[in-house]
Design an enzyme around this catalytic site. Structure first.
Site, PDB file in Angstrom:
ATOM      1  CB  CYS A 101     -15.919  71.131  -0.676  1.00  0.00           C
ATOM      2  SG  CYS A 101     -16.882  70.984   0.830  1.00  0.00           S
TER       3      CYS A 101
ATOM      4  CB  CYS B  69     -16.945  74.145   0.979  1.00  0.00           C
ATOM      5  SG  CYS B  69     -15.949  72.863   1.755  1.00  0.00           S
TER       6      CYS B  69
END
Length: 101
Positions: free
Chosen positions: A25, A28
């Site tokens: 991600c 993230c």
């Protein structure tokens, strides 16, 4: 892990900030330094927990994570704030400060 995370959140003497994330991600990775900074700045007054949704899908499901990064703040076992996506540090800090009041 889902049950033990829940129990940890309920029994924590400090507010708990949970970062649901995954290795793949991009957002993230963008928010990770801010989460780390929070952990350092509020050490002793805030507990920061990172939950990898690929390794702990039951926890992600239990907390109804729909997109990552999913950031949640719990105080006294209750969710007091949550958001999804890469959020700027000042916004994260403001959420934590209001939970600590």
């Amino acid at each position: 892990m889902a049950a033990s995370l829940e129990e940890f959140i309920r029994s924590s003497s400090t507010p708990v900030f949970v970062d649901f994330w995954a290795d793949w991600c991009g957002p993230c990775k963008m928010v990770a330094p801010s989460v780390k900074k929070l952990a350092g700045e509020f050490k002793g007054r805030l507990t920061v927990v990172k939950v990898n949704v690929d390794q702990q899908p039951a926890a992600a499901s239990r907390f109804q994570v729909q997109g990552i990064p999913a950031l949640m703040l719990f105080k006294g076992g209750e969710k007091v704030w949550s958001t999804a996506g890469a959020v700027p540090y000042p916004q994260l800090k403001q959420a934590v400060e209001s939970a600590l009041r």
